[in-house]
Every structure is written in structure tokens, then in C-alpha cells.
Design an enzyme around this catalytic site. Structure first.
Site, PDB file in Angstrom:
ATOM      1  N   SER A 119       0.825  -1.135  -0.366  1.00  0.00           N
ATOM      2  CA  SER A 119      -0.035  -0.081   0.083  1.00  0.00           C
ATOM      3  C   SER A 119       0.492   0.823   0.098  1.00  0.00           C
ATOM      4  O   SER A 119       2.254   1.274   0.405  1.00  0.00           O
ATOM      5  CB  SER A 119      -0.612  -0.181   1.302  1.00  0.00           C
ATOM      6  N   ASP A 120       0.340   2.234  -0.960  1.00  0.00           N
ATOM      7  CA  ASP A 120       1.264   3.362  -0.033  1.00  0.00           C
ATOM      8  C   ASP A 120       0.551   3.738   0.901  1.00  0.00           C
ATOM      9  O   ASP A 120      -0.122   3.188   1.921  1.00  0.00           O
ATOM     10  CB  ASP A 120       0.249   4.584  -1.513  1.00  0.00           C
ATOM     11  N   TRP A 121       2.024   4.990   1.920  1.00  0.00           N
ATOM     12  CA  TRP A 121       1.671   4.942   2.914  1.00  0.00           C
ATOM     13  C   TRP A 121       0.761   5.035   3.818  1.00  0.00           C
ATOM     14  O   TRP A 121      -0.190   6.695   3.362  1.00  0.00           O
ATOM     15  CB  TRP A 121       3.258   5.962   3.452  1.00  0.00           C
ATOM     16  N   GLY A 122      -0.442   4.729   3.852  1.00  0.00           N
ATOM     17  CA  GLY A 122      -1.955   5.260   4.570  1.00  0.00           C
ATOM     18  C   GLY A 122      -2.830   5.185   3.411  1.00  0.00           C
ATOM     19  O   GLY A 122      -3.525   5.211   3.841  1.00  0.00           O
ATOM     20  N   GLY A 123      -2.163   4.615   3.256  1.00  0.00           N
ATOM     21  CA  GLY A 123      -3.368   4.765   1.346  1.00  0.00           C
ATOM     22  C   GLY A 123      -4.395   3.252   1.835  1.00  0.00           C
ATOM     23  O   GLY A 123      -5.130   3.337   0.569  1.00  0.00           O
TER      24      GLY A 123
END
Ligand code: BGC
Length: 742
Positions: A261-265
Site C-alpha cells: 500500500s502507499d503509506w496510509g493508502g
């Protein structure tokens, strides 16, 4: 005697047993068998632990089984300095100052896949030396609008160019035992509202424009990781998107790596379980923002997932699939017996940075032969502009670096010119953004200047009058709303009153060179009054040296624009008919952004709307000249199974050695579906001595003739006539050939 033999046999058997390597560690065994062996050895908690973060950039291994922690790091232009376990601030390491390589727009501008391979290897070596197992890059989102703050991290507007350039980067990086994490999959084409933009796009544009570079990275580059993007597609976030991840990436393309996941996605446990996310990283997700001590346990793929399994809502079927992928990643990286140790800040890495930059810098305009600076004639050179003295490796978001050294344009040019006894003076010209810090890394530069704009211009102009030539370094920088993550640019023009400075300099000295430092096109209202214009990109540690190489002609420029340079914003499809930056839904924090221009991105839009860009896609001048001869095709009639080779002679007709990029565009003369007037389907860079001729051959296959049929969901090459257009820029294609697909 018999007893001794018996004892020896028993002892040997016992010793053999003691040293039996578990199958999962036996690198001679097939990968999937090793995973089959390892997976059932993991407890439920161990399985859950390896599918989510345990710190800002690491995820857990399985300590009980000797499986090490897995370390990621940004990406994509150099290895980001180490941050604290749980915060974005610096860890305070003193051994993490890296080499900054040119930003990916510059790499794409080399139009040279060998450069991309060298880039990947060098970056991989730096990553290994720093103990990183995955680099969060490269980025291949398509350049849809020059306002996108992150274009500098990507490879331009054309799916074919980006595909050809991303593959060797991934291969080079992974040859060092470091996983690539190709980002941001998909449709993350602007930063404004990046967490809440829902992209609406037709299937043809999705498959023909926005997906090919990801597909190439997966199928040809064999990327071990893909990063889901922040935005939404079909109303669902891309880090757990059934269409993009399960259907296209994993099923249709056969991706066997890990979706990160993108960071916090990630936003939802059940969606993350079912829709293709394998490894969750975060920034502000639950737990962290609340400051809980067990922050990472609160990730969507941590305790919340465990609870659903315990409640019987899910078996471990989906979990085992994710774990299998993560274990495969470990086998490819941390579980290898031997991985190259890597190296950092080596002479070779600096050389790679300088060479790639030298091939990527684009000579946009050169009237009256102002460039290269004639070191025999010119005695006094004036350098003007903040970007001549401002470090550009700090800032811009997650790609920000802490460098061992960064040669500034003024210093690089001064050192080179002084070698020939040329006097170099400097004037500030304008004051832009004097700050220079990101997550605790500071440039340490004091750029404050309290003079008024008028005083700065007066000073620059009076010095310019005394000089034989003036080189202005301006453009954008890495501050918010320039070329930076999280924000888009607010307009197309140059900031900080630079236009006024340039106009004044153009009046004061006819030998003016403007070097634009940016990852994006900018408006150039003064273009007709400035004889020489150079696109200098963000080129990292060797910026000043590489720019000096080109400006004095030690390196003959051969870079070509990887995107169209529009005259005005309205000449860009996304702004002319698209819905940038989208329309906010009433009562909801979602922006629907419709890519109404469809396939017509970049030069495809230029051809359709019949606009004239300032500089066309593929444009870039040299200090020598080239001519192309007549093209010969291997056959005038081909079937869908055949490939076709076109050969064209290229001659260096000027007086110095140089490189030219022969570009091949294909035009479907008549099609049942609307198609762009032409599309790039091949290119080759050749290096030629003065007077030398090379025969350049480019082979294309059926894929070069196909479009994506959105009713049948497959690529179709329609029989009929095709035209091949060859030349040295998308607007300079003098050589033509024809053939028929039976
Ligand atoms: C960026 C990613 C980056 C990640 C980790 C995110 O905000 O979008 O590109 O890799 O942070 O720094």
C-alpha cells in the site's frame, strides 16, 4: 571392529540429520516448493506480522525461523536518509548520505534504455550498502498535466517510452537483490486531492495510456513489488481495488509479486483482505495518529484481520495467499544466501549520475549558435538566478535526499570556465524560496537576500551588459506548489517574477542562455527573445558538472523531451476538455475527475486538436546535425503473426560527434475505432562521428499496431494500411514508409 563401524555409521547418520537444511532455505529447490515448505511452519500471528508494517519503513520477518526484518526505503532517485522507527524525523545516522541520481524525467529524456539499466544497478548498490531490501520506485504515472507536482518522479507522457525505460531500471535494481516497488498503481496523475480523487476513465485510455508501463514492469521487468496508489478508481481506493489489483494485475498480467500500500493508502480491512493488498504500510493510519503504543497492531491487516479470522468470517485462504507472496519476496531478497554487498558514493555512482544527466539534458532552442559557450572567444560570463546556487536534492516530498555532495550549477560552470581563464560573475536576479529543509534534513544554505525585485534586476542587468554571455538558471524548485509531492502547481507560469528578469536580461545581452531547472514544462512568454534554452531537470549530485559539460560542449546534448511542452495550459487535453482537478461530490469528500480527453494525452492531443506546442514531444537539439535517408521495410505485406523491420540510414552531417534518437511512430491509416494520428512504437539512439552513417533498424510486432478493444477486452490489430513515420521528434518526421496488414 564391527562395533566401531556400526558406531561410525550411526554418528554419520546423526551428523547428516543435524545439518539437513530445511527445504525453504535450499536455494537449489524450486521457489514454490520452498514456499510450500515454509508457509505451514508459520503461526497465525507470524503470518499476520509479515503482511503489515512494524515501523515507518520496515516490516517484520520471522525471528524464530531466522527470517530477517524487511527494509524498504524511498526512492526513486537515491536512497532516502534513515528516519526514526516511528517518526518522519531523521534517525541521525551519519552514514546515510547518498548519491542523488537525476530525477526520472531526466532519465526518460535520455531515451536510452542502457542508461536506465545503469541507473538501476547503481541505485541497487547504494540500497544494498544501506541494508535496504526494497526501493519505493520507479514511478511511471503518465504525464497528463504539467501542473502535477510529482511529474519529476515519473517517465513522461508516452506509454511506450515509459515502458521501454522502466524495464531495465527494474532489472538493474533487482540484479542487486533489491526489489523494485513500481508506483503509483494506477491513475495517480495529480497530487491535488490525491487521497480523495475518484478517476473516471474509459477502458481504452486506461489500457492504452495509463497501464502499459506498469504492465511492462511486471511482465518484462519482472518487478517484485507494486505500490497501490492513494486515489480511487471505480469508487474504490487503489490500494485494495478489485479491478486494478485482482483482475488486471494479478489475473491478467500474472503478477506474482507483492502489492504494497502507499503509506496510509489502505482504508478498510475487509477490502484489504479481499481486493489484492498484500503488505500494508502507513503514515497516519489508526493507532499511529492516536499515538497508541501498539500502533502497528491496529493496522487494517493486523489485529482487525485476526479478529475476523477468529470470528470465523474469513478462513486463512486469503491470508495464505498474501503470505505466499510476501515469502516469495523474502526468498528473492532477504532469504538469499548471497546478495551483492553493494557500495555507496563510489566514483562509479557519481560517474553514472553525471553521464545519465549529460544524456538527459535537453537543448530546446539554440539560435545563432549561442551554445556551446565558445571558450576561446568568451572572456566574461555572468551567471544569474537562484537555481544556480540552490540545492535541489532536499525537498519535494518522499524523494527528498541527504547527499554526500551536490555540485551547484554556479560552482560547476565556474570551475569549468575558469579552467580556460574565463571570468565568472554572479547576480541573484530574483529571490524565490530561501528555505531548504525536509524532515530534518537541511541544506544549511543561507539564501536570504533582502533587496527588492527592482534592485535585483538592476544589478543583474548592469552586470549582464559587461559580460560576453549570460547564463540564467531558474525554473521551479522542490517547495510546495512547485515540483513537490502532495501539492500541484497553481499555475503554468514561472514563479518569483522570473519572467521580468529574463526579459530584462534579453534586452541587456544578446548572448543569453536560459537553463530551466524543473520536472515540468513552464510557460515561456519570452521564448522568441531568448536565443538559447536548455531543460536542465533536477539532476542531483552532479548537477553543476553535468550542466557545465553540456553548456561548454564537452558533452554534446542528446536528450529528447519525454513530454510535450505546451504553449499554454489550455493546449493540454486534461485542461481543454478534461475535468482537472475534478468535481466535488455534494456532501462527500470525493472528487470525481473525468479523463474526458481519453486517449489524447500529450502529443496525441496536439495532433487531434491541431495545436502547436512550444516544443514537441521527442524534441531535442544537438551541436551537430543529422539527416535521415530513405526507409526500407522488410516487407510491404505482413500477417498478424509477423514482425516488420524498418531500416533507415542516419548520417552525422555536422562537425562534431553526437547522438541522435531515431523515432518511429505508427499511424493506422483507416480504423473502425478512433485512434490517435500517430503513436510512438520504436526508437533507437545512435552515436556518430562527423560524417559517419549508421543503418538504424527498428522492429515492430503486432502489439505496435493494436488498440484495446473495450468490448472484447483484448488487443486488436485491424487489417489494413499502416504508415510508418520516422524522424527525430514527434513534429519532425520526414521519412515515411507504408505496409499492409493482411
Ligand atoms: C508517497 C510514496 C512514498 C511513501 C513512503 C507516500 O506518501 O506517495 O511515493 O514511497 O510515501 O515515503
Amino acid at each position: 571392529m564391527k562395533r566401531i563401524v556400526f558406531l561410525a555409521v550411526v554418528l554419520a547418520a546423526l551428523m547428516a540429520q543435524a545439518t539437513v537444511t530445511p527445504l525453504y532455505l535450499d536455494e537449489t529447490a524450486p521457489l514454490e516448493q520452498r514456499i510450500d515448505d515454509l508457509l505451514p511452519r508459520l503461526t497465525l500471528d507470524e503470518k499476520l506480522a509479515i503482511i503489515h508494517a512494524q515501523s515507518k519503513f520496515s516490516s517484520a520477518g520471522v525471528p524464530r525461523l531466522g527470517i530477517p526484518t524487511f527494509w524498504t526505503d524511498d526512492g526513486p532517485h537515491g536512497v532516502r536518509p534513515d528516519v526514526l522507527w516511528d517518526e518522519w524525523e531523521q534517525a541521525g545516522a551519519t552514514n546515510d548520505s547518498c548519491v542523488a541520481f537525476p530525477a526520472l524525467t531526466c532519465l526518460a529524456a535520455t531515451w536510452n534504455p542502457a542508461m536506465a539499466h545503469r541507473y538501476g544497478v547503481a541505485l541497487g548498490e547504494e540500497a544494498r550498502y544501506r541494508g535496504k531490501d526494497m526501493i519505493l520506485g520507479p514511478g511511471v504515472n503518465i504525464y497528463r498535466t504539467p501542473l502535477n507536482g510529482r511529474n519529476f518522479e515519473y517517465m513522461g507522457e508516452d506509454p511506450y517510452l515509459a515502458s521501454i525505460m522502466v524495464v531495465p531500471y527494474v532489472q538493474g535494481l533487482q540484479s542487486q537483490g533489491v526489489a523494485a516497488c513500481v508506483k503509483h498503481y494506477a491513475l495517480n496523475n495529480n497530487e491535488l486531492f490525491r487521497h480523495t480523487t475518484n478517476v473516471i476513465i474509459d477502458d481504452r485510455a486506461l489500457h492504452e495510456i495509463y497501464l502499459p508501463a506498469f504492465k511492462a514492469a511486471v511482465q518484462q521487468g519482472h518487478a517484485w513489488g507494486i505500490m497501490g496508489a492513494y486515489n480511487l478508481y471505480k469508487n474504490i481506493h487503489n490500494c485494495h481495488n478489485p479491478y486494478l489489483l485482482n483482475d488486471i494485475l494479478k489475473r491478467d498480467w500474472g503478477f506474482d509479486g507483492v502489492v504494497v500500500s502507499d503509506w496510509g493508502g489502505a482504508h478498510d480491512t475487509e477490502q484489504a483482505i479481499r481486493y489484492g493488498l498484500d503488505l500494508e504500510f502507513g503514515t497516519w493510519t489508526n493507532g499511529l495518529s492516536e499515538g497508541a503504543r501498539n500502533a502497528y497492531d491496529n493496522y487494517y491487516l493486523a489485529l482487525p484481520y485476526k479478529r475476523l479470522i477468529e470470528q470465523g468470517k474469513y478462513t486463512t485462504r486469503e491470508l495464505d495467499e498474501k503470505v505466499r507472496r510476501v515469502l516469495r519476496l523474502f526468498m528473492r531478497t532477504t532469504l538469499r544466501d548471497y546478495r551483492p554487498r553493494g557500495s555507496m558514493c563510489s566514483a562509479d555512482h557519481y560517474d553514472a549520475a553525471r553521464t545519465i544527466a549529460g544524456e538527459g539534458i535537453v537543448l530546446l532552442q539554440n539560435k545563432g549558435g549561442v551554445l556551446p559557450i565558445d571558450t576561446r572567444r568568451v572572456r566574461r560570463v555572468l551567471v544569474v538566478g537562484e537555481n544556480a546556487i540552490k540545492m535541489m536534492t532536499v525537498g519535494g516530498g518522499s524523494s527528498s535526499l541527504k547527499v554526500q555532495r551536490e555540485v551547484l550549477p554556479l560552482d560547476g560552470l565556474k570551475a569549468r570556465l575558469q579552467r580556460d581563464g574565463i571570468e565568472v560573475d554572479y547576480a541573484r536576479g530574483y529571490v524565490g524560496d530561501t528555505t531548504g529543509a525536509y524532515n530534518g534534513v537541511t541544506t544549511g544554505q543561507n539564501l536570504v537576500d533582502h533587496r527588492t525585485p527592482a534592485q535585483l534586476i538592476d544589478d543583474a542587468v548592469s552586470k549582464a551588459r559587461q559580460a560576453d554571455a549570460v547564463v540564467f538558471f531558474g525554473g521551479l524548485n522542490k517547495s510546495n506548489h512547485q515540483d513537490a509531492e502532495e501539492y500541484d502547481r497553481e499555475d503554468y507560469g514561472l514563479p518569483y517574477g522570473q519572467n521580468e528578469v529574463i526579459e530584462a536580461l534579453a534586452k541587456a545581452n544578446k548572448n543569453l542562455v536560459v537553463v530551466n531547472i524543473s520536472g515540468n514544462a513552464v510557460a515561456m512568454p519570452w521564448r522568441d527573445r531568448v536565443p538559447a534554452i536548455v531543460q536542465g531537470w533536477f539532476i542531483g549530485s552532479e548537477a553543476g558538472n553535468a550542466l557545465a559539460d553540456v553548456l561548454v560542449g564537452d558533452v554534446n546534448p542528446s536528450g529528447k523531451l519525454p513530454f510535450t511542452w505546451p504553449e499554454r495550459l489550455q493546449d493540454v487535453g486534461a485542461h481543454a476538455v478534461g475535468d482537472y482537478p475534478g468535481t466535488k461530490r455534494t456532501g462527500e469528500d470525493i472528487w470525481d475527475e473525468e479523463y474526458r480527453e481519453g486517449l489524447y494525452v500529450g502529443y496525441r492531443w496536439v495532433d487531434k486538436a491541431k495545436t502547436r506546442p512550444a516544443f514537441a514531444f521527442g524534441h531535442g537539439l544537438s551541436y551537430t546535425t543529422f539527416t535521415l535517408g530513405k526507409a526500407v521495410v522488410s516487407s510491404n505485406h505482413i500477417t498478424a503473426a509477423d514482425s516488420l523491420t524498418v531500416t533507415v540510414p542516419v548520417t552525422n552531417t555536422g562537425s562534431c560527434a553526437g547522438a541522435e534518437v531515431v523515432q518511429l511512430y505508427v499511424r493506422d491509416v483507416k480504423s473502425s475505432m478512433p485512434r490517435p494520428a500517430k503513436e510512438l512504437k520504436g526508437f533507437k539512439k545512435v552515436y556518430l562521428q562527423p560524417g559517419q552513417t549508421a543503418q538504424v533498424s527498428i522492429t515492430i510486432g503486432r502489439d505496435a499496431l493494436s488498440y484495446y478493444d473495450d468490448t472484447r477486452h483484448q488487443w486488436v490489430a485491424e487489417p489494413g494500411d499502416f504508415e510508418l513515420l520516422l524522424g527525430t521528434a514527434s513534429d519532425r518526421l520526414p521519412v515515411k514508409a507504408k505496409f499492409t496488414l493482411e
